[in-house]
Design a protein around this motif. Structure first.
Motif, PDB file in Angstrom:
ATOM      1  N   VAL A 458      37.051  16.550  30.116  1.00 63.29           N
ATOM      2  CA  VAL A 458      37.047  18.040  30.711  1.00 63.29           C
ATOM      3  C   VAL A 458      37.522  18.286  31.979  1.00 63.29           C
ATOM      4  O   VAL A 458      37.105  17.324  32.955  1.00 63.29           O
ATOM      5  N   MET A 459      37.881  19.344  32.203  1.00 67.09           N
ATOM      6  CA  MET A 459      38.087  19.704  33.589  1.00 67.09           C
ATOM      7  C   MET A 459      39.117  18.977  34.539  1.00 67.09           C
ATOM      8  O   MET A 459      38.819  18.737  35.614  1.00 67.09           O
ATOM      9  N   SER A 460      40.100  18.514  33.904  1.00 68.86           N
ATOM     10  CA  SER A 460      40.959  17.552  34.494  1.00 68.86           C
ATOM     11  C   SER A 460      42.109  18.218  35.638  1.00 68.86           C
ATOM     12  O   SER A 460      42.603  17.539  36.440  1.00 68.86           O
ATOM     13  N   ALA A 461      42.197  19.741  35.243  1.00 66.93           N
ATOM     14  CA  ALA A 461      42.986  20.383  36.152  1.00 66.93           C
ATOM     15  C   ALA A 461      42.589  21.563  37.098  1.00 66.93           C
ATOM     16  O   ALA A 461      42.711  21.716  38.341  1.00 66.93           O
ATOM     17  N   LEU A 462      41.406  21.916  36.522  1.00 66.73           N
ATOM     18  CA  LEU A 462      40.669  22.999  37.511  1.00 66.73           C
ATOM     19  C   LEU A 462      39.163  22.814  37.740  1.00 66.73           C
ATOM     20  O   LEU A 462      38.665  21.717  37.517  1.00 66.73           O
ATOM     21  N   ASN A 463      38.535  23.676  38.209  1.00 61.05           N
ATOM     22  CA  ASN A 463      37.138  23.482  38.879  1.00 61.05           C
ATOM     23  C   ASN A 463      36.400  24.629  38.081  1.00 61.05           C
ATOM     24  O   ASN A 463      36.775  25.797  37.380  1.00 61.05           O
ATOM     25  N   ASP A 464      34.971  24.764  38.235  1.00 62.08           N
ATOM     26  CA  ASP A 464      33.987  25.875  38.000  1.00 62.08           C
ATOM     27  C   ASP A 464      34.086  26.091  36.514  1.00 62.08           C
ATOM     28  O   ASP A 464      34.143  27.155  35.968  1.00 62.08           O
ATOM     29  N   GLY A 465      33.783  24.931  35.616  1.00 62.57           N
ATOM     30  CA  GLY A 465      33.603  24.920  34.282  1.00 62.57           C
ATOM     31  C   GLY A 465      32.766  23.694  34.010  1.00 62.57           C
ATOM     32  O   GLY A 465      31.875  23.008  34.585  1.00 62.57           O
ATOM     33  N   GLY A 466      32.625  23.376  32.713  1.00 62.51           N
ATOM     34  CA  GLY A 466      32.074  22.228  32.152  1.00 62.51           C
ATOM     35  C   GLY A 466      32.237  21.787  30.712  1.00 62.51           C
ATOM     36  O   GLY A 466      33.217  22.435  30.242  1.00 62.51           O
ATOM     37  N   SER A 486      32.730  12.318  31.494  1.00 63.14           N
ATOM     38  CA  SER A 486      33.749  12.301  32.219  1.00 63.14           C
ATOM     39  C   SER A 486      34.182  13.675  32.520  1.00 63.14           C
ATOM     40  O   SER A 486      35.325  14.140  32.272  1.00 63.14           O
ATOM     41  N   ASP A 487      33.217  14.694  32.769  1.00 63.52           N
ATOM     42  CA  ASP A 487      33.483  15.973  33.522  1.00 63.52           C
ATOM     43  C   ASP A 487      34.115  15.886  34.789  1.00 63.52           C
ATOM     44  O   ASP A 487      33.347  15.461  35.880  1.00 63.52           O
ATOM     45  N   ARG A 488      35.330  16.050  35.276  1.00 61.98           N
ATOM     46  CA  ARG A 488      35.904  15.679  36.214  1.00 61.98           C
ATOM     47  C   ARG A 488      35.739  16.966  37.615  1.00 61.98           C
ATOM     48  O   ARG A 488      36.125  16.782  38.540  1.00 61.98           O
ATOM     49  N   ALA A 489      35.039  18.164  37.267  1.00 69.57           N
ATOM     50  CA  ALA A 489      34.677  18.991  38.037  1.00 69.57           C
ATOM     51  C   ALA A 489      33.932  18.681  39.160  1.00 69.57           C
ATOM     52  O   ALA A 489      32.905  18.110  38.840  1.00 69.57           O
ATOM     53  N   PRO A 490      34.132  18.798  40.243  1.00 68.44           N
ATOM     54  CA  PRO A 490      33.482  18.313  41.589  1.00 68.44           C
ATOM     55  C   PRO A 490      32.245  19.046  41.726  1.00 68.44           C
ATOM     56  O   PRO A 490      31.031  18.825  42.650  1.00 68.44           O
ATOM     57  N   VAL A 491      32.057  20.617  41.271  1.00 71.24           N
ATOM     58  CA  VAL A 491      31.059  21.401  41.396  1.00 71.24           C
ATOM     59  C   VAL A 491      30.443  21.686  40.054  1.00 71.24           C
ATOM     60  O   VAL A 491      30.846  21.483  38.931  1.00 71.24           O
ATOM     61  N   VAL A 492      29.422  22.717  40.115  1.00 70.99           N
ATOM     62  CA  VAL A 492      28.657  23.227  38.881  1.00 70.99           C
ATOM     63  C   VAL A 492      28.352  22.250  37.912  1.00 70.99           C
ATOM     64  O   VAL A 492      27.837  21.141  38.586  1.00 70.99           O
ATOM     65  N   GLY A 493      28.607  21.964  36.752  1.00 67.26           N
ATOM     66  CA  GLY A 493      27.598  21.144  35.793  1.00 67.26           C
ATOM     67  C   GLY A 493      28.106  20.816  34.721  1.00 67.26           C
ATOM     68  O   GLY A 493      28.969  21.734  34.028  1.00 67.26           O
ATOM     69  N   SER A 494      27.764  19.564  34.185  1.00 69.91           N
ATOM     70  CA  SER A 494      28.426  19.240  32.777  1.00 69.91           C
ATOM     71  C   SER A 494      27.954  20.360  31.722  1.00 69.91           C
ATOM     72  O   SER A 494      28.668  20.724  30.863  1.00 69.91           O
ATOM     73  N   PHE A 495      26.739  20.471  31.893  1.00 74.42           N
ATOM     74  CA  PHE A 495      25.962  21.673  30.865  1.00 74.42           C
ATOM     75  C   PHE A 495      25.675  22.681  31.809  1.00 74.42           C
ATOM     76  O   PHE A 495      24.893  22.691  32.873  1.00 74.42           O
ATOM     77  N   TYR A 496      26.418  23.903  31.712  1.00 74.49           N
ATOM     78  CA  TYR A 496      26.652  24.985  32.753  1.00 74.49           C
ATOM     79  C   TYR A 496      26.269  26.589  32.143  1.00 74.49           C
ATOM     80  O   TYR A 496      26.994  26.823  31.348  1.00 74.49           O
TER      81      TYR A 496
END
Length: 599
Positions: A458-466, A486-496
């Motif tokens: 997930v999160m292949s295009a944007l950020n701030d999700g999980g 493979s949560d690709r977001a660089p911030v926040v969390g896999s479980f958010y």
């Protein structure tokens, strides 16, 4: 179960005729009550092939069984597709290299005339069953700089002269907010200035707040459908009259065949249904034209805009006991494939496949009807939904801020044992409202459960999700036994658990391979999460857990007057297991991984 009505795919308007015939059949009460009980199912059999719609299929309470039995819409005899697209005849494709109306003799590019009634350049094209992306060029290649209401460009006036008619579209991925990608069209070209649709520009500036002050949007990272430049491999550009397509790189000289452009925005519009089932049907080729219209597409989150809840190709509203089983939703250009909302209940989606979608797979519940969001009357709730054992793959390909599964204000909803693979944004988003409903009058959200899902890429295009994301108070709710990779977001969390998330028990989850924290409990922005219990979490190659609503990090009495200072966000560190990169999962974690996904 025998067929009460048969629909032949070769018959134009066959589905609409069948809907009319169904009303007559149900009213007559003959030809389907073989057992004499008055409750025999009525089965509408859709024959193999493509049932092409010229208008949405509208279903209402007139189509309900008069004595409580089911109405079953079933694909029979092989692959059955209901399509809202327009087929382009194979013989109509011609090569640009031979001249013709192409802007240049583009090698390996083909063109085809579009139907005469085409209102906007098509947003989607499918060739031989595969999605062709609409080509986007980098904004930097057009020499864009900010001017009042838009951008100056170094592109020639000859090139930009057709951009208004061609619906050239600016995109700002992660530039205005991390979690959205707004889209606005060019509404005027004056000299070397490209003027953005004024209403869209106003909304965009309002979202682009810097230091508490709205400011004009930056130069867009991407500019889409510049039909004066050739499409990339496997991509297309278009005008209102012509579409230009380049075959994929692995077969560059292939002649296009079986091409379809999007036409209708809705396939099924159903209201006040009771006891309907849809089985073994493929739904394809709807579109969404909101970005082409005044004010464009400037979302808040998960494709929600000031115009309301994002639409879907198949809409089920104010309905009871409607099920979709073993259906396929693919090659759709809408924000969501299927929406169930407006006080619907006891609906289920089981063992279906969702793939290659411009937006997300499912949207449940509403957000904007304030009288219902706060309702205490159960008849006004969106409740008792089951989303189970579905396969969801390649979502948010165009509207990249759509969650794969988006459940808004819902109650007693189970999202369990689904597989989600490759999503542009969040895997499962549950709830709404941030901190708005923590104190005072409460929504009907409660007893919601995200269980046993396999969520990868997930999160292949944007950020701030999980992989799993929540908002707002939801008493008695759980996030458990899910596998996230493979949560690709660089911030926040896999479980958010984001702002205002409350009353969640998050336990027995496994996550691996993300730069973001394994678990993230929100503490920022004056609206921390609260009353969260997290335990039994296995993390491998993940960022460190962040508990932003721990006593040392947040003060809930300051955020929510009348509540104690302690937000009661508890992470049981004794049952948080950090697994080394080269180590296997412990047996308990491996059991969760093995059991996650469709059964």
């Amino acid at each position: 179960m025998s067929c009460s009505l048969n629909v032949d795919a070769s018959q134009p308007g066959g589905l609409h005729a069948a809907a009319r015939a169904l009303v007559t059949l149900l009213a007559a009460g003959t030809g389907w009550d073989a057992a004499g009980t008055g409750r025999d199912d009525v089965v509408v059999c859709l024959g193999p092939g493509s049932h092409v719609l010229s208008a949405p299929l509208v279903l209402t309470s007139e189509h309900n069984h008069p004595r409580g039995g089911r109405v079953v819409w079933r694909g029979v005899g092989g692959a059955t597709t209901v399509s809202a697209g327009v087929a382009l005849d194979n013989a109509g494709w011609l090569p640009c290299g031979d001249g013709g109306p192409c802007p240049a003799p583009w090698e390996s590019v083909w063109y085809h005339a579009l139907p005469a009634n085409t209102t906007f350049p098509p947003r989607q094209l499918w060739v031989d069953g595969a999605r062709a992306a609409r080509t986007a060029v980098a904004g930097a290649t057009l020499g864009l700089t900010n001017v009042t209401g838009g951008y100056a460009t170094t592109a020639s006036s000859n090139e930009t002269a057709s951009w208004v008619a061609d619906g050239v579209e600016f995109r700002w991925p992660r530039q205005v907010k991390n979690w959205i990608e707004p889209r606005c069209v060019v509404s005027a070209v004056t000299d070397q200035n490209l003027i953005v649709d004024p209403d869209c520009w106003t909304q965009l500036s309002a979202r682009n707040v810097k230091g508490g002050v709205p400011v004009p949007a930056p130069v867009p990272e991407l500019v889409e459908n510049v039909a004066t430049r050739p499409p990339g491999a496997g991509e297309f550009v278009s005008t209102k009259s012509l579409v230009f397509y380049r075959p994929p790189a692995d077969d560059p000289y292939r002649t296009p065949t079986n091409a379809v452009v999007s036409s209708l925005e809705t396939i099924v519009n159903a209201t006040k249904l009771e006891n309907h089932a849809f089985e073994d049907v493929t739904w394809s080729h709807a579109t969404w034209l909101r970005p082409n219209l005044p004010a464009g597409y400037v979302p808040d989150q998960s494709a929600v805009t000031p115009f309301g809840d994002p639409p879907a190709a198949i809409s089920i509203a104010t309905s009871t006991n409607v099920t979709f089983e073993t259906c396929v939703f693919q090659n759709l250009g809408t924000p969501y494939a299927l929406a169930v909302d407006q006080a619907s209940r006891e609906c289920a989606v089981r063992r279906c496949s969702f793939k290659t979608l411009a937006g997300g797979a499912l949207r449940l519940g509403n957000l904007f009807d304030a009288s219902r969001v706060m309702a205490t009357d159960p008849s006004l709730w969106d409740s008792d939904f089951e989303i189970s054992d579905n396969s969801i793959e390649s979502t948010s390909l165009e509207f990249r801020g759509c969650s794969a599964v988006f459940a808004g204000v819902v109650r007693s909803t189970s999202i369990e044992h689904n597989s989600i693979l490759d999503a542009g944004y969040t895997g499962i988003s549950l709830g709404w409202g941030w901190g708005n409903y923590v104190t005072g009058e409460q929504t009907f959200m409660q007893d919601n459960h995200v269980v046993g899902n396999r969520i990868v890429g997930v999160m292949s295009a944007l950020n701030d999700g999980g992989c799993v994301y929540t908002l707002g108070p939801q008493p008695g709710s759980t996030v458990r036994e899910n596998y996230c990779a493979s949560d690709r977001a660089p911030v926040v969390g896999s479980f958010y658990h984001d702002n205002g998330s409350r009353y969640f028990n998050t336990t027995d989850n496994v996550a691996e391979t993300s730069p973001a924290p394994c678990l993230y409990l929100q503490g920022c922005c004056g609206a921390p999460a609260l009353d969260i219990d997290a335990s039994n979490l296995w993390c491998r190659d993940e960022g460190a857990i962040e508990n932003g609503c721990a006593p040392a990090a947040s003060n809930c009495s300051a955020a929510y007057p009348g509540l104690p200072a302690d937000c009661h966000c508890h992470v049981d560190n004794a049952t948080v297991y950090l697994v080394a990169s080269d180590a296997p999962w412990p047996a308990a974690a491996q059991a969760i991984v093995d059991a996650a996904g469709p059964r």
